[in-house]
Design an enzyme around this catalytic site. Structure first.
Site, PDB file in Angstrom:
ATOM      1  N   GLY A  11       0.826  -1.203   0.000  1.00 54.92           N
ATOM      2  CA  GLY A  11       0.000   0.000   0.000  1.00 54.92           C
ATOM      3  C   GLY A  11       0.857   1.248   0.000  1.00 54.92           C
ATOM      4  O   GLY A  11       0.567   2.209   0.715  1.00 54.92           O
ATOM      5  N   PRO A  12       1.930   1.276  -0.797  1.00 52.69           N
ATOM      6  CA  PRO A  12       2.936   2.345  -0.697  1.00 52.69           C
ATOM      7  C   PRO A  12       2.518   3.702  -1.237  1.00 52.69           C
ATOM      8  O   PRO A  12       3.197   4.685  -0.966  1.00 52.69           O
ATOM      9  CB  PRO A  12       4.110   1.789  -1.511  1.00 52.69           C
ATOM     10  CG  PRO A  12       3.457   0.937  -2.552  1.00 52.69           C
ATOM     11  CD  PRO A  12       2.303   0.282  -1.832  1.00 52.69           C
ATOM     12  N   THR A  13       1.422   3.769  -1.983  1.00 53.13           N
ATOM     13  CA  THR A  13       1.024   5.063  -2.549  1.00 53.13           C
ATOM     14  C   THR A  13      -0.145   5.687  -1.808  1.00 53.13           C
ATOM     15  O   THR A  13      -0.654   6.727  -2.214  1.00 53.13           O
ATOM     16  CB  THR A  13       0.658   4.917  -4.039  1.00 53.13           C
ATOM     17  OG1 THR A  13      -0.446   4.010  -4.172  1.00 53.13           O
ATOM     18  CG2 THR A  13       1.841   4.393  -4.841  1.00 53.13           C
ATOM     19  N   GLY A  14      -0.575   5.080  -0.714  1.00 50.78           N
ATOM     20  CA  GLY A  14      -1.694   5.612   0.049  1.00 50.78           C
ATOM     21  C   GLY A  14      -1.298   6.769   0.947  1.00 50.78           C
ATOM     22  O   GLY A  14      -0.140   7.195   0.994  1.00 50.78           O
ATOM     23  N   GLY A  17       1.022   5.054   3.563  1.00 51.85           N
ATOM     24  CA  GLY A  17       2.076   4.237   2.971  1.00 51.85           C
ATOM     25  C   GLY A  17       3.203   5.040   2.368  1.00 51.85           C
ATOM     26  O   GLY A  17       4.386   4.712   2.531  1.00 51.85           O
ATOM     27  N   LYS A  44     -14.170   3.272  -5.428  1.00 49.14           N
ATOM     28  CA  LYS A  44     -14.407   2.955  -4.025  1.00 49.14           C
ATOM     29  C   LYS A  44     -14.490   4.248  -3.226  1.00 49.14           C
ATOM     30  O   LYS A  44     -13.789   5.227  -3.505  1.00 49.14           O
ATOM     31  CB  LYS A  44     -13.309   2.048  -3.474  1.00 49.14           C
ATOM     32  CG  LYS A  44     -11.966   2.712  -3.273  1.00 49.14           C
ATOM     33  CD  LYS A  44     -10.948   1.729  -2.717  1.00 49.14           C
ATOM     34  CE  LYS A  44      -9.599   2.404  -2.503  1.00 49.14           C
ATOM     35  NZ  LYS A  44      -8.588   1.470  -1.980  1.00 49.14           N
ATOM     36  N   LYS A 144      -9.435  -5.464  12.439  1.00 50.60           N
ATOM     37  CA  LYS A 144      -8.019  -5.289  12.761  1.00 50.60           C
ATOM     38  C   LYS A 144      -7.624  -6.156  13.958  1.00 50.60           C
ATOM     39  O   LYS A 144      -6.537  -6.755  13.976  1.00 50.60           O
ATOM     40  CB  LYS A 144      -7.724  -3.814  13.045  1.00 50.60           C
ATOM     41  CG  LYS A 144      -7.797  -2.922  11.819  1.00 50.60           C
ATOM     42  CD  LYS A 144      -7.405  -1.487  12.150  1.00 50.60           C
ATOM     43  CE  LYS A 144      -7.413  -0.614  10.905  1.00 50.60           C
ATOM     44  NZ  LYS A 144      -6.957   0.772  11.180  1.00 50.60           N
ATOM     45  N   ARG A 148      -4.828  -9.276  14.347  1.00 50.05           N
ATOM     46  CA  ARG A 148      -3.856  -9.443  15.438  1.00 50.05           C
ATOM     47  C   ARG A 148      -3.861 -10.882  15.951  1.00 50.05           C
ATOM     48  O   ARG A 148      -2.808 -11.479  16.175  1.00 50.05           O
ATOM     49  CB  ARG A 148      -4.182  -8.496  16.601  1.00 50.05           C
ATOM     50  CG  ARG A 148      -3.850  -7.044  16.382  1.00 50.05           C
ATOM     51  CD  ARG A 148      -4.019  -6.287  17.695  1.00 50.05           C
ATOM     52  NE  ARG A 148      -3.671  -4.876  17.576  1.00 50.05           N
ATOM     53  CZ  ARG A 148      -3.529  -4.045  18.597  1.00 50.05           C
ATOM     54  NH1 ARG A 148      -3.709  -4.499  19.832  1.00 50.05           N
ATOM     55  NH2 ARG A 148      -3.209  -2.773  18.409  1.00 50.05           N
TER      56      ARG A 148
END
Length: 318
Positions: A11-14, A17, A44, A144, A148
């Site tokens: 997710g590096p372009t969020g 991220g 979305k 989430k 975990r």
């Protein structure tokens, strides 16, 4: 050493991220970014836009120029995912709320790869094991928390990063709907305004994430970002702003009963944001004692980090 810790960002372009990628590069880590083979769903619903002007293509070009190694793959290509993970030591996932459960695929790939020293699942909010949130955010927090439990059950080494309130969500407009900067006449405050909240810039989230990724003290712990100058009540935040503009705002305090009613009748994204505001500003989900056996405060670990204070952040809007 940091230079030996190879980091893969998913997710590096969020909105978060990208900051994790830049912080990793700045820290000297060999940095990898997984880029989807196919475009994401442009239709979305979006909660908040990244506070950066670059398009995805421009950002990827900037990454390449900075030395980021771009790898092609996605969650539905198990072989490509395993291949990418085998090249790194640490995997940091920064997926948005719609992709939380997809992380079971990452965990499966991590187990097969067998080389990962640390996994950061996509948290980047309040502590999902300590909250009193309501719908529509509660199901996201529950997802989430379920990730975990999978991480722990599978024996994957982890760090959970709990950063609470991004300045882009909560501070840039003092949590006023449909506003892009703080108000200058009237302000709405949820509850009595006396509940402490924790604020942090998205860039500082990146910095603390990478510091934790390079730190053996954070292995199998939750790291909490509650910075001294940014651990403030809503009334304190408003007071900071009033001092900057030299004016007292007209304040309207909204009861919890009214807030809950508004959440129920609102649509996305208002209902989601309002539920986040309710969680921090009324329920006090950033107020708790930590257990040193499984928790650590980011500020105590890294007092040398020069973080952006809430006071400094608000200067740009004066």
């Amino acid at each position: 050493m940091a230079s030996q810790n190879r980091i893969l960002v998913l997710g590096p372009t969020g909105a978060i991220g990208r900051h994790v990628v830049w912080a990793s590069i700045k820290a000297g880590n060999p940095t990898y970014a997984l880029i989807r083979k196919t475009p994401g769903d442009i239709n979305k619903p979006s909660l908040v836009a990244a506070a950066n002007p670059e398009s995805k293509e421009e950002l990827l070009q900037s990454f390449k120029a900075a030395g980021v190694i771009l790898l092609e793959g996605d969650m539905n290509d198990h072989e490509a995912l395993v291949k990418a993970i085998k090249q790194v030591d640490t995997v940091i996932c920064t997926f948005g709320r719609l992709l939380i459960l997809d992380q079971v695929k990452i965990i499966k790939a991590i187990k097969e790869a067998g080389n990962v020293k640390r996994f950061f699942p996509s948290e980047f909010g309040l502590d999902v094991d300590r909250h009193d949130a309501v719908d529509p955010v509660r199901p996201v927090f529950d997802e989430k928390a379920s990730i975990r439990r999978v991480v722990e059950a599978e024996g994957v080494p982890y760090t959970y990063l709990c950063c609470h309130a991004f300045t882009g969500y909560f501070l840039r407009n003092l949590a006023q709907f449909d506003a892009t900067e703080p108000p200058r006449d009237k302000v709405i405050i949820l509850g009595d305004g006396n509940v402490k909240g924790a604020y942090v810039t998205e860039a500082d989230v990146g910095t603390y994430t990478i510091r934790a990724a390079n730190d053996p003290r954070t292995l199998n712990k939750a790291v909490h970002i509650r910075l001294p100058h940014n651990y403030l009540t809503s009334n304190e935040v408003v007071s900071l702003w009033e001092k900057k503009i030299g004016k007292t705002l007209e304040k309207s305090y909204i009861s919890e009963e009214k807030v809950l009613k508004d959440i129920n009748v609102s649509t996305f994204p208002h209902n989601y944001l309002l539920a986040l505001y309710h969680s921090q500003q009324i329920k006090g989900d950033a107020v708790y004692e930590i257990d040193p056996a499984k928790d650590a405060e980011a500020y105590d670990l890294y007092p040398d980090v020069k973080y952006t204070t809430a006071d400094e952040y608000l200067d740009q809007f004066v």
